[in-house]
Design a protein around this motif. Sequence first.
Motif, short mmCIF file in Angstrom:
data_model
loop_
_atom_site.label_atom_id
_atom_site.label_comp_id
_atom_site.label_asym_id
_atom_site.label_seq_id
_atom_site.Cartn_x
_atom_site.Cartn_y
_atom_site.Cartn_z
N SER A 218 23.12 86.59 30.86
CA SER A 218 22.66 85.61 30.96
C SER A 218 23.22 84.00 31.32
O SER A 218 23.42 83.59 30.95
N ASN A 219 23.34 84.54 32.15
CA ASN A 219 23.76 83.35 33.15
C ASN A 219 22.61 83.34 34.10
O ASN A 219 21.85 84.09 34.35
N SER A 220 22.69 82.36 35.67
CA SER A 220 21.59 82.16 36.39
C SER A 220 22.13 83.39 37.27
O SER A 220 20.90 83.91 37.53
N TYR A 221 23.23 83.57 37.69
CA TYR A 221 24.06 84.52 38.34
C TYR A 221 24.77 85.60 37.61
O TYR A 221 26.06 84.83 37.74
N GLY A 222 24.45 86.75 37.80
CA GLY A 222 25.56 87.66 36.69
C GLY A 222 26.65 88.00 37.41
O GLY A 222 27.86 86.77 37.05
N ILE A 223 26.71 88.95 38.40
CA ILE A 223 27.53 89.04 39.27
C ILE A 223 27.53 88.04 40.67
O ILE A 223 26.61 89.09 41.43
N TRP A 224 27.92 87.38 41.90
CA TRP A 224 27.83 87.07 42.74
C TRP A 224 29.39 87.41 44.27
O TRP A 224 29.83 86.98 43.50
N LEU A 225 28.59 87.67 44.58
CA LEU A 225 29.52 87.71 46.05
C LEU A 225 28.83 87.73 47.61
O LEU A 225 27.68 87.14 47.62
N TRP A 226 29.99 86.74 47.77
CA TRP A 226 29.35 85.63 49.19
C TRP A 226 30.78 85.15 50.08
O TRP A 226 32.18 85.48 49.95
#
Length: 563
Positions: A218-226
């Motif tokens: 329930s976030n905008s992005y769950g898990i973000w790698l960048w």
Amino acid sequence: MKALLKLSDITVPNGLLIKQHIPTPLVLTQLKIMFMQISQISVHLSYLVNHHLIILKVMEFVIVELTADIINQSGTCINSPENFTNKIFDCLGHKIDGDDSGTWQNPSYGIYLGGKQNNTIKNCIITDFYAGIYLDSSTNNTLTSNTANNNNGDGIDLYSSTNNTLTSNTANNNGYGIYLSSSTNNTLTNNTANSNTIRGISLLSSSNNILTNNTANSNSYGIWLWYASNSNTLTNNTANSNKYGIYIFHNSNFNQILSNEISNNKNTGITISNCDPHGYCSDGNSNNTIEDNEISNNNIGIYSKNSDSIINSNYVCGNINLDFDSFDWLSSSGGNNTCDNASNWNDTGAAGCTYSCAPETEVSEIITNKSDYYPGDVVKIEFNITVVDQSGACVLDSVDFSITDGNSLSCSLPNVFGTYTDYNCGGHNINLTVTQKYYDCNQYGGINNTYYYVIFWQIPNNWVGETYTMRVNMSSGGQTDTSETIFNIINPNISLVKIANTTSLPAGGGLVTYYYFVNNTGNVPLSNVTVSDDKCSPVHCPKNNLTAGESMICNCTVTINQT
């Protein structure tokens, strides 16, 4: 400005409790003192005086305990105490609450450690700062069982920090839940980062981190790698109900995305792209492994752009638009995936995915109307059996039903729709209905059929009390499945034996003591157990609750006069 002083320079208020460890195993002596002689720790003077820390010195370690809530703190609260190494800070479940004034330009932190090593922070509830906990250039620290919610920026933030362990923390309703920036070799396990405005868990230029059993929903992005976040391993994490489940962006390579649950995300389950969602594009990604994930009920399951990946053995089903989507998969490859809408993705040696998303032949969970019964009770039992198209027919070959582990029953159930009254099941009468839950595949061209079973069975009065196993076995076209559950038959029982301490009295009578041997012979605990005797009162018992199999001896003394 608050003065930063060494504890050896501070006069401690009356009543402050110091726990000093004596070098004898498990011996603690509590001393009330006026002055502390513990050096090499620095804290804010007003924080110490107003919030009553307890210091526990154990060999080379010092434990600092927070014994009261800190409310509406202005600025940073715990500000990288001097020489804070090998320390344990335990909030004991108390709050560290800010005044909600921290911003990105002027940040405030609930707990800030800069360049610190080998510390543990636990059981803290931190709210209303810019960031709840911030580790800056810090190594080998442990954050466990903390709650960092409702902060303006980050719940937990690691910058240029290595070899730290984050376990069982909660970071909800922040801008970012857990944020790692230029941080390597950290371990995140069993953390929760839900309902954050931007990202649940974010890795920026952070490599060789291990994320296991974390939840980012329930976030905008769950898990973000960048931005060159490389060689991270994500295993058994949950990223559901976000806009994007897992997003890999901008030259992030050799990551392992394994056995994660990624469902019900508005846009994509997994994205591997050279562009972010706002249209900024840079380098693509390569050699990321996506394997054994369940990716379902998203708009798109797996989306790739300007990236090559290794994609194996994923279950990618029920996604609204496409299960796989890319204009060009480049050199991506893989096999043994399950999907229906593969777009132009092809498993090795297959057109599309190796397996389709057709339902499996299976028995559902067995549901009973309760878990504990008495002999003579009626049990309601429900379960479904789904069979799939086997060469043009949905055939349920057999259904076997059994109850074992004490008394037992066993029988084959009918595989034809209907109502069966007093059906003989191993010498026991049961009432049974078999109905069709979905359209039959033979009549309506479907690929599966579901049988819905409801059984009513009365437990015989002579069945002994214990835990029983209920089991359903089915077969269809060579496929089999089993489901089972347990239930308890309760048999409360108690025994009482009364004896006297003598069998004879002298002439004229005398004192007699009666002993009452009380035994819980049932299989459930008994409460409010009392003994009364119309020949002797009161009867004294050592307790009034008995666990199953437990005994006690009560007694009563009375004078008996000879008449």
